[in-house]
Design a protein around this motif. Sequence first.
Motif, mmCIF file in Angstrom:
data_model
loop_
_atom_site.group_PDB
_atom_site.id
_atom_site.type_symbol
_atom_site.label_atom_id
_atom_site.label_comp_id
_atom_site.label_asym_id
_atom_site.label_seq_id
_atom_site.Cartn_x
_atom_site.Cartn_y
_atom_site.Cartn_z
ATOM 1 N N ARG A 1 0.907 -1.130 0.026
ATOM 2 C CA ARG A 1 0.144 -0.041 0.065
ATOM 3 C C ARG A 1 0.755 1.234 0.019
ATOM 4 O O ARG A 1 0.646 2.112 -0.757
ATOM 5 N N ASP A 2 1.786 1.318 0.976
ATOM 6 C CA ASP A 2 2.723 2.426 0.841
ATOM 7 C C ASP A 2 3.482 2.639 -0.280
ATOM 8 O O ASP A 2 3.561 4.077 -0.855
ATOM 9 N N LEU A 3 3.945 1.472 -1.014
ATOM 10 C CA LEU A 3 4.689 1.790 -2.228
ATOM 11 C C LEU A 3 3.828 2.228 -3.442
ATOM 12 O O LEU A 3 4.164 3.229 -4.137
ATOM 13 N N GLN A 4 2.471 1.677 -3.501
ATOM 14 C CA GLN A 4 1.612 1.976 -4.512
ATOM 15 C C GLN A 4 1.074 3.479 -4.615
ATOM 16 O O GLN A 4 0.910 4.172 -5.155
ATOM 17 N N ASP A 5 0.873 3.937 -3.132
ATOM 18 C CA ASP A 5 0.449 5.236 -2.844
ATOM 19 C C ASP A 5 1.467 6.197 -3.186
ATOM 20 O O ASP A 5 1.269 7.288 -3.632
ATOM 21 N N LEU A 6 2.933 5.854 -2.809
ATOM 22 C CA LEU A 6 4.063 6.811 -3.107
ATOM 23 C C LEU A 6 4.089 7.117 -4.653
ATOM 24 O O LEU A 6 4.198 8.167 -5.116
ATOM 25 N N ALA A 7 3.828 6.037 -5.460
ATOM 26 C CA ALA A 7 3.874 6.261 -6.887
ATOM 27 C C ALA A 7 2.464 6.841 -7.261
ATOM 28 O O ALA A 7 2.661 8.107 -8.057
ATOM 29 N N ALA A 8 1.333 6.682 -6.759
ATOM 30 C CA ALA A 8 0.269 7.369 -7.146
ATOM 31 C C ALA A 8 0.126 8.860 -6.940
ATOM 32 O O ALA A 8 -0.628 9.575 -7.674
ATOM 33 N N GLY A 9 0.699 9.131 -5.764
ATOM 34 C CA GLY A 9 0.980 10.635 -5.357
ATOM 35 C C GLY A 9 1.774 11.650 -6.178
ATOM 36 O O GLY A 9 1.740 12.767 -5.902
ATOM 37 N N HIS A 10 2.642 10.999 -6.908
ATOM 38 C CA HIS A 10 3.722 11.760 -7.425
ATOM 39 C C HIS A 10 3.891 11.285 -9.059
ATOM 40 O O HIS A 10 5.071 11.155 -9.382
ATOM 41 N N LEU A 11 2.881 11.153 -9.687
ATOM 42 C CA LEU A 11 3.064 10.625 -11.211
ATOM 43 C C LEU A 11 3.761 11.321 -11.980
ATOM 44 O O LEU A 11 4.729 11.051 -12.854
#
Length: 969
Positions: free
Chosen positions: A210-220
């Motif tokens: 979840r943390d990794l996917q959120d990191l990517a989704a929040g900084h595309l």
Amino acid sequence: MTRRHNAATEQHTALREALHARLRGEVRFGAAERTVYSHDASNYRQLPAGVVKPADLDDVRAAVALCREHGVPLVARGAGTSIGGQAIGPGALVMDFRRHLDRVLEIDPDRRTARVEPGAVLDTLRAAARPHGLTFGPDPSTHSRCTIGGMIGNDSCGSHSLAWGRTSDTVESLDLLLADGTELTVGGPTTPEQRARLRSRPGRVGALHRDLQDLAAGHLALLRQGFPTLPRRGSGYALDALLPERGHDLARALTGTEGTCAVLLGATVRLTPAPAARALVVAGYPDETAAADAVPALLPYRPLTMEGMGADLIAALQAAGRRPPALDRLPAGQAWLFMEVGADTPAEAEESARALAAAVRGEQRTAAVRVVADPAEQRQLWAVREAGAGIVTRLPGGAEAWPGWEDSAVPPERLGSYLRGLRALLTNHQLKGVPYGHFGEGCVHLRIDFALARPEGRASFRRFLEEAADLAVAHGGSLSGEHGDGQARAELLPRMYPPELIALFRRFKQIWDPENLLNPGNLVDPRPLDADLRLAGLPDRRLPLVFPYAADDGSLAKAVHRCVGVAKCLDTSTGVMCPSYMVTGEERHSTRGRARLLAEMLRGDAVPDGWRSREVHEALDLCLACKGCAGECPVQVDMATYKAEFLHHHYRRRIRPAAHYALGWLPLWLRIAGRAPGAVNRVGRSPALSAALKRLAGIAPERPLPPLPAETFTRWFRRHRAQHPADPGAPRLLLWPDTFSDRLEPHIPRAAVTVLEQLGYAVEIPDRPVCCGLTWISTGQLTTARRVLRRTVGTLPPDIPVVGLEPSCTTALRDELPALLGSDAARSLAGRVATFAETVDRHAAALPARPGSAITQVHCHQHAALGTEADRRVTARLGLDNRHLDSGCCGLAGNFGYERGHYEVSRAAAERVLLPEVRAADPDTLVLADGFSCRTQIAQLADGRRALHLAEVLAEALAAAPRDGGPTG
């Protein structure tokens, strides 16, 4: 400071005790082990807390848990060839995966994949894949010792990545252990549905996804725009692999993280079909920038490799005294592109090569081009490139060159401009270096003569790296193209990436390793690039030394710092270097490990006892003084010389081991024993008396005492010359009566006399006893050795050629004699010394045929210092189908194998290749060995086989040949 030091010591002591209690593998916290693991192939030195060599994955799990419990950082390590400082860590526990976790677990030829343990060596994987027509694409120059785990950590590339990609392009899945004990497997690209399932997993694994996917989704936008586009981007974390259009590829994002995020337990990697045939195109250009400018137009022809080098690389090669035979076959120019093509058949490969050569001529009519289809000639030409790259730690003028700006990369279309800027930058800073590299991908290797031992040199080091980083970034490039950042370049990452992306790197590291336990100080919150430099803090004093170290300005410190850690001595698959490491597998018994220990002894911190150091003595005790390193080490570390120097000082004004008196003074004892050989032989045949004598002399009880002949060679020769006077008109030649031939195997010099006289020489021997001093040199009794050598030089007549039969003695006359005496007379004598084969080779036309098969064990000193070209030509002229064994040292190595405590290592070295080869040879196959040690080892351990000196074979062949005429002097 003292309180903090004591706390750290207590912490490390508690960790050591816990590790000993929990691990099945080796736990090493001694000064020697900490010292040899305090360096990798970088400029840095960081003493670890200790070293573990896990026996299995349970050991890995336990070690990680105990590091977390005791608050000690952990550094995972493969072969320790990292150039950026990634394989070391101050106060860390270093985990060496090479010793036990080194297997290729499975090759799946249908899926073209392999499952490997982290310590598996690249060449081991390639050998396992070869029967299936497959290979592992990335092929760095350290392929014979680098591990797959290390390649994944640094995202290694190599010369064929132009066709087969980087390590990150091959990784299918990674089995990981996190610092908190969590285990998981991550793979390549995933679908949105798969990512949703990963997010929903319970516990730490689900939270991580979840943390990794959120990191990517929040900084595309930042991930899409913040990274330069080029084939060799090796700097920073590859967070753009987390983009949804790239499938949120965790395996790719973790490759190249330098052990800062997780511990690798295993990996599945993809293999690639190996071309059945290859051809080489070598193109010459006026200079390196012209070669670089030609690259973009040639890339559409899809070569497997496109390597570039300039004339200064050739100059460095020649300055090192090496001249590969293919050097004269390079096309005209001052810079060259080496381009390889592959195909299913040789004809197709040659056709592709000729099309590529035509494109070269079409783009630049002044370029000279060669197409090489013959595999043997291809290997010889590649050897020019590989040999040159291996010695650029020393520049043509002799200056030391260091990494730091080792592997920057830019888009290939901007490579020419970047090289021009880099040359200008070197000039501005009054620095020198030799650029070369993977031009097809814009990657430049460069070692530079930074004066890292001086404060002003370290200041220049920092300024240059900062400006070089700006230059690379201005060209759209990367600070690292394949070796990673480590301590060398991580501090410079803000010059390449915006602050927001640097913050994401830090967040990525925290997600995986929130307690910062794994390889701290690399990539995120890095240590300064000019801290921990191994040349800083060295004592600025000159020691009184015996050997001159002329190539190192008379400095032993400079000599041992020749070792830059590329670890060719860890290659156990071929060559002579390093026989004791090949047996023990212990880093401190490698040439690199011994050089590190000597360097620390001279520094005086971790190894504080100077010449009296027990740690250095223990490591050097198993050095066979074979000189393999002097011949095979890319920077010509000469451990045999360093060992002799150390032993000289270590035992100065002290009682030596009994073997030093018995074997070191062997020429004297054999001279005395030769007065009553019968009585001495009776002692040797008596089990009780010989055992008592061996105990007294420090000789291994397993070794039989060699019998003495009834008559020495020198006595026979004087009788022979009285009966058969030499032809006064024949060319004079002095046959060197070495102790082993004269006193133990006189039939060999007698055979040599027969051969040389039939070739027309007037053979002479010295009129008084002489000695090369070898036994005193190898035991470090250098004062006595000098005295013996002075007497020898004074005894020999001037201007007469000298022929040596024993390779070790011949080498001593050529190398040690002028080094220890330094006189014109000594240099004159050394220049007149030739091997028996070199002398006979001048009369090849006079040699008879002696067809048959043979195998040859080359003496280590001959391999390192004398060469075998003449021997090969002579045996070929005889008509022998002769195979030189790739067996390394025989293991006896003069006094080494006879000393008490060395027998097991000595025998194991012989059993590695030599003894099995000799035992398996057909009874009619000749076994050739010019070295007394080699013949003795074979006679004692090879089930009754006897090895012959070349002189014996030639004498027998001449005796059997019809005599058509007189001598051919």
